[in-house]
Enzyme design. Structure first.
Site, short mmCIF file in Angstrom:
data_model
loop_
_atom_site.label_atom_id
_atom_site.label_comp_id
_atom_site.label_asym_id
_atom_site.label_seq_id
_atom_site.Cartn_x
_atom_site.Cartn_y
_atom_site.Cartn_z
N ASP A 118 0.79 -1.24 0.00
CA ASP A 118 0.00 0.00 0.00
C ASP A 118 0.83 1.30 0.00
O ASP A 118 0.52 2.23 0.76
CB ASP A 118 -0.97 0.01 1.19
CG ASP A 118 -2.00 -1.11 1.14
OD1 ASP A 118 -1.96 -1.92 0.20
OD2 ASP A 118 -2.84 -1.19 2.06
N ASP B 102 -4.56 -0.76 -1.82
CA ASP B 102 -5.84 -0.60 -1.13
C ASP B 102 -6.81 0.04 -2.14
O ASP B 102 -6.47 1.05 -2.77
CB ASP B 102 -5.61 0.32 0.08
CG ASP B 102 -6.58 0.08 1.22
OD1 ASP B 102 -6.93 -1.08 1.50
OD2 ASP B 102 -6.98 1.08 1.85
N HIS C 88 -10.78 0.80 -2.55
CA HIS C 88 -12.15 0.81 -2.03
C HIS C 88 -13.13 1.44 -3.02
O HIS C 88 -12.85 2.52 -3.56
CB HIS C 88 -12.22 1.61 -0.73
CG HIS C 88 -11.35 1.09 0.36
ND1 HIS C 88 -11.39 -0.21 0.80
CD2 HIS C 88 -10.41 1.72 1.13
CE1 HIS C 88 -10.51 -0.36 1.78
NE2 HIS C 88 -9.90 0.79 2.00
N HIS D 176 -10.45 7.21 1.77
CA HIS D 176 -9.08 7.01 1.26
C HIS D 176 -9.08 5.90 0.21
O HIS D 176 -9.93 5.01 0.24
CB HIS D 176 -8.12 6.63 2.40
CG HIS D 176 -8.41 5.27 2.97
ND1 HIS D 176 -9.42 5.04 3.87
CD2 HIS D 176 -7.86 4.05 2.72
CE1 HIS D 176 -9.48 3.76 4.15
NE2 HIS D 176 -8.54 3.13 3.46
N CYS E 30 -1.94 -2.73 7.66
CA CYS E 30 -1.89 -3.68 6.54
C CYS E 30 -0.62 -4.51 6.51
O CYS E 30 -0.67 -5.70 6.15
CB CYS E 30 -2.15 -2.95 5.23
SG CYS E 30 -3.88 -2.38 5.13
N LYS F 91 -7.09 -4.98 -2.90
CA LYS F 91 -7.83 -5.48 -1.74
C LYS F 91 -8.71 -4.37 -1.20
O LYS F 91 -8.44 -3.19 -1.44
CB LYS F 91 -6.87 -5.98 -0.67
CG LYS F 91 -5.91 -4.90 -0.19
CD LYS F 91 -4.90 -5.45 0.76
CE LYS F 91 -4.02 -4.34 1.28
NZ LYS F 91 -4.74 -3.28 2.01
C1 VGL Z 1 -4.64 0.71 5.68
C2 VGL Z 1 -6.19 1.65 7.07
C3 VGL Z 1 -7.15 1.54 6.11
C4 VGL Z 1 -3.23 0.28 5.47
C5 VGL Z 1 -5.60 0.58 4.69
O1 VGL Z 1 -2.78 0.19 4.30
O2 VGL Z 1 -2.53 0.04 6.48
N1 VGL Z 1 -4.95 1.23 6.86
N2 VGL Z 1 -6.86 1.00 4.92
ZN ZN Z 2 -8.32 1.09 3.40
#
Ligand code: VGL
Ligand code: ZN
Length: 197
Positions: free
Chosen positions: A9, A47, A49, A82, A151, A106
């Site tokens: 990420d 990440d 969403h 995010h 993550c 993901k």
């Molecule tokens: C993450 C919070 C929400 C991460 C991803 O990559 O650690 N943290 N989504």
């Molecule tokens: Zn996230």
């Protein structure tokens, strides 16, 4: 030994100026790039969403970012918006090498968050990464990226539980450190047999 580097990420929203900025998140990019050539395979996670995802505070009436709610699969931190699919925030940091072998997305299931690169937060629904690694004969993984305590932590613990040899390079990670999450992550990873180097 066949070894993979898994870069978690390293996206604009987790870097300074991003929607869920992790302090110093951009400082690790050069070191990660330099490490890539030492591995048989390089895998990046992203990440990813959909708008209205259930992990976002904005999807829940009256909830502030960083509050915690109970979901069917357990407690869930409600994050600021995010890594919404296709936005600039969801793109990789512009200096990150993206010539790796696989990009695994993901967090696309609207009903379940997915911190781990291996399973959604129900700890059951697979992303397919395990099969990818096994069919390529990879038994050793090194993890770097963002965020160390979410993550990276979830991914490393899952990888260890699945039987991979796992090292997390702490100098190439940065943490959110929310409500004790940093110390809990270190303990949880060590208990799972993850090598913290
Ligand atoms: C993450 C919070 C929400 C991460 C991803 O990559 O650690 N943290 N989504
Ligand atoms: Zn996230």
């Amino acid at each position: 030994m066949t070894k993979a580097l898994i870069v978690i990420d390293v996206q604009n929203d987790f870097c300074p100026g991003g929607a869920l900025a992790v302090a110093g998140g951009d400082e690790i990019v050069g070191g990660i790039n330099a490490l890539m050539d030492d591995f048989d395979a390089v895998i990046l996670t992203q990440d990813w969403h959909p708008a209205g995802h259930s992990s976002l505070a904005s999807s829940h009436d009256g909830q502030e970012p960083m509050s915690v709610i109970e979901m069917p699969y357990g407690p869930q931190v409600l994050w600021p918006d995010h890594c919404i699919q296709g936005t600039r925030g969801s793109a990789f940091h512009s200096d990150l090498r993206v010539d790796g072998d696989l990009i695994i997305r993901k967090g696309y299931n609207p009903a379940i968050d997915s911190y781990s690169a291996f399973f959604e937060n129900d700890h059951t629904t697979p992303t397919g990464l395990e099969g990818y690694l096994r069919t390529r004969g990879i038994n050793n993984v090194t993890m770097v990226g963002l965020a160390f305590d979410f993550c990276v932590n979830y991914s490393a613990v899952d990888a260890a539980k699945l039987g991979f040899d796992v090292t997390v390079r702490q100098n190439l990670c940065r943490a959110i450190d929310f409500d004790g999450s940093l110390e809990a992550a270190k303990t949880g990873m060590a208990d799972a047999g993850v090598v913290l180097s």
